[in-house]
Design an enzyme around this catalytic site. Structure first.
Site, PDB file in Angstrom:
ATOM      1  N   TYR A   1      -6.035 -12.814  -1.968  1.00 37.31           N
ATOM      2  CA  TYR A   1      -5.271 -11.682  -2.525  1.00 37.31           C
ATOM      3  C   TYR A   1      -4.262 -11.182  -1.483  1.00 37.31           C
ATOM      4  CZ  TYR A   1      -9.539 -11.614  -5.430  1.00 37.31           C
ATOM      5  OH  TYR A   1     -10.605 -11.951  -6.217  1.00 37.31           O
TER       6      TYR A   1
ATOM      7  N   CYS B   1     -11.136  -0.769  -2.977  1.00 34.90           N
ATOM      8  CA  CYS B   1     -10.548   0.478  -3.492  1.00 34.90           C
ATOM      9  C   CYS B   1     -11.400   1.046  -4.626  1.00 34.90           C
ATOM     10  CB  CYS B   1      -9.108   0.257  -3.955  1.00 34.90           C
ATOM     11  SG  CYS B   1      -8.951  -0.956  -5.280  1.00 34.90           S
TER      12      CYS B   1
ATOM     13  N   ASP C   1      -9.004  -8.153  -0.311  1.00 30.99           N
ATOM     14  CA  ASP C   1      -8.515  -6.811  -0.658  1.00 30.99           C
ATOM     15  C   ASP C   1      -8.190  -6.841  -2.150  1.00 30.99           C
ATOM     16  OD1 ASP C   1      -7.466  -4.296  -0.748  1.00 30.99           O
ATOM     17  OD2 ASP C   1      -5.722  -4.703   0.505  1.00 30.99           O
TER      18      ASP C   1
ATOM     19  N   GLU D   1      -2.450 -16.186  -2.981  1.00 35.92           N
ATOM     20  CA  GLU D   1      -2.120 -15.116  -3.926  1.00 35.92           C
ATOM     21  C   GLU D   1      -1.624 -15.772  -5.210  1.00 35.92           C
ATOM     22  OE1 GLU D   1      -1.317 -12.090  -6.015  1.00 35.92           O
ATOM     23  OE2 GLU D   1      -1.865 -11.503  -3.966  1.00 35.92           O
TER      24      GLU D   1
ATOM     25  N   GLN E   1       0.833  -1.205   0.000  1.00 41.35           N
ATOM     26  CA  GLN E   1       0.000   0.000   0.000  1.00 41.35           C
ATOM     27  C   GLN E   1       0.873   1.263   0.000  1.00 41.35           C
ATOM     28  OE1 GLN E   1      -3.286   0.351  -0.217  1.00 41.35           O
ATOM     29  NE2 GLN E   1      -4.284  -1.477   0.575  1.00 41.35           N
TER      30      GLN E   1
END
Length: 454
Positions: free
Chosen positions: A315, A411, A384, A336, A286
């Site tokens: 994720y 997001c 996420d 992932e 991030q």
């Protein structure tokens, strides 16, 4: 019968701005025909010039403000608005936070989903927060320049202070730019697909101060590279890693597949919620560490899990959420699709001496089925996802696994709403208010935490 469009390109009009789009553009109408205008706010009257006309809408640019909104921020640098670096810079910060809360509320209301949305959690200093930069390098007036593209174009505007980036990153970019100029390294020419250097990428650890420089090139070789590296190291403090990334493709994708270590190590270290993470050139990490700590802490708190619970982190990237969550519950399973990210996640677990986490490289929906077949029944799944949201196959698989909670860090409010409708078909409800967090001040983007309960 052909409908007459009431505006013409390159003509000036007096308009009143009535709305603000999710992209931060003011909306005016002439005979119900929309005009989208940057650097304008609802309630303002302005003289504008129409710059582009489409069948159902048009774009305009501000020529003169006749009256200003009380929400307007006067201390504005045009180049940030022109490039899209800070498309909300002209809106006072407290109203930016309200704009982001409203975005989420409006989308849920349109979908006829009754949810509460809390006030957006902002920053004390909503500038100079980004810990990562990917800056294009082009030739302007015969000279190598770094900057950012004008909105809706590939015309580079030279910029030295990027406003939303860590100032140390801006300094490093200028040092590298000047050294590349000194050795006459040719910038990338995307029209003819020639030249050497395409982008300069810089990461900086918020807590450690460690710096990584990525030189993204079209070519395998960089002329005078030993001298260039020597000068970069001499002129920059805290540089722990310099990597060449080779991207020979004629495309807009920034990074290629091949990395070459030019100096130091392949990663830098930083801390997040008291844990240490190794961050490589291509790691997803991030970009706003101050807000990320708030975001992850709240997501874990809102999940209301205890030491008897297990969770899946889909994720999972390099393991930031998984490892932050691990001390609060019995076991975490991270999945992932990117192999390198899973290698980083495993390494990060070792660095932090965390043993109750298992990381697997696979598609999340496929791995969840495997875990389910082995009898895994998680209390919660944390997601996420990227801006495109959750794959429908993932929602189907997660819905059938039926954890008590799905904690969704989004997001993109529009894909969150779409996915919420799908999850509700599996018996999930939003009982807690949605919490927006401003990860990207001065921009239109907003992160949020939504807890879906069975």
């Amino acid at each position: 019968m052909k409908i007459k469009i009431p505006v013409e390109k390159n003509q000036n009009y007096n308009v009143k701005v009535i709305d603000l789009t999710y992209q931060g553009l003011g909306v005016a109408k002439i005979n119900d025909f929309p005009i989208f205008i940057s650097n304008t706010l609802p309630g303002e009257e302005a003289l504008i010039k129409v710059t582009k006309v489409k069948k159902n809408f048009s774009f305009g640019k501000l020529i003169q403000l006749k009256n200003k909104s009380p929400e307007r921020e006067d201390n504005v640098d045009q180049k940030y608005l022109q490039t899209g670096i800070a498309p909300l810079q002209h809106l006072k910060y407290k109203y930016q936070l309200k704009f982001k809360q409203d975005q989420i509320e409006n989308l849920f209301n349109k979908a006829k989903l009754n949810v509460d949305v809390l006030k957006t959690i902002g920053m004390d200093n909503p500038t100079h927060y980004r810990n990562k930069a990917e800056i294009p390098v082009r030739i302007i007036n015969g000279q190598l320049e770094t900057g950012f593209y004008k909105r809706q174009s590939h015309d580079l505007i030279p910029i030295e202070d990027f406003y939303i980036q860590d100032p140390k990153i801006d300094q490093v970019i200028l040092i590298v730019r000047n050294i590349l100029r000194q050795y006459h390294i040719k910038p990338y020419d995307e029209v003819n697909h020639k030249g050497v250097i395409r982008n300069i990428m810089v990461r900086r650890g918020h807590y450690t101060g460690e710096i990584m420089i990525g030189l993204i090139t079209r070519t395998k070789e960089i002329p005078h590279i030993d001298s260039i590296i020597s000068k970069i190291v001499d002129q920059t403090q805290d540089v722990k890693s310099i990597i060449q990334n080779i991207n020979p493709k004629n495309s807009n994708v920034i990074l290629g597949r091949k990395n070459k270590l030019l100096f130091g190590r392949k990663y830098i270290n930083d801390q997040l919620l008291g844990l240490t993470f190794e961050i490589s050139l291509q790691s997803f990490y991030q970009v706003n560490p101050v807000q990320t700590e708030k975001l992850y802490s709240l997501a874990i708190k809102k999940a209301q899990l205890n030491q008897n619970d297990t969770a899946i982190d889909a994720y999972c990237g390099i393991g930031t959420i998984s490892l932050s969550l691990a001390k609060h519950i019995k076991r975490v399973y991270g999945v992932e699709i990117v192999n390198q990210a899973i290698e980083n996640a495993k390494s990060n677990a070792k660095i932090n001496h965390i043993k109750n986490v298992k990381f697997v490289a696979n598609k999340a929906e496929k791995q969840i089925v495997k875990w389910q077949e082995k009898g895994l029944k998680p209390s919660a799944i944390f997601v996420d996802p990227p801006r495109k949201g959750l794959a429908s196959s993932f929602i189907d698989t997660a819905g059938k696994m039926a954890p008590h909670k799905i904690v969704y860090i989004s997001c993109n409010p529009s894909t969150l709403v779409r996915d919420a409708r799908c999850l509700m078909k599996y018996g999930y409800h939003i009982n807690q208010p949605i919490q927006p967090v401003d990860q990207f001040p001065q921009t239109v983007h907003v992160e949020s935490i939504t807890v879906f309960e069975k």
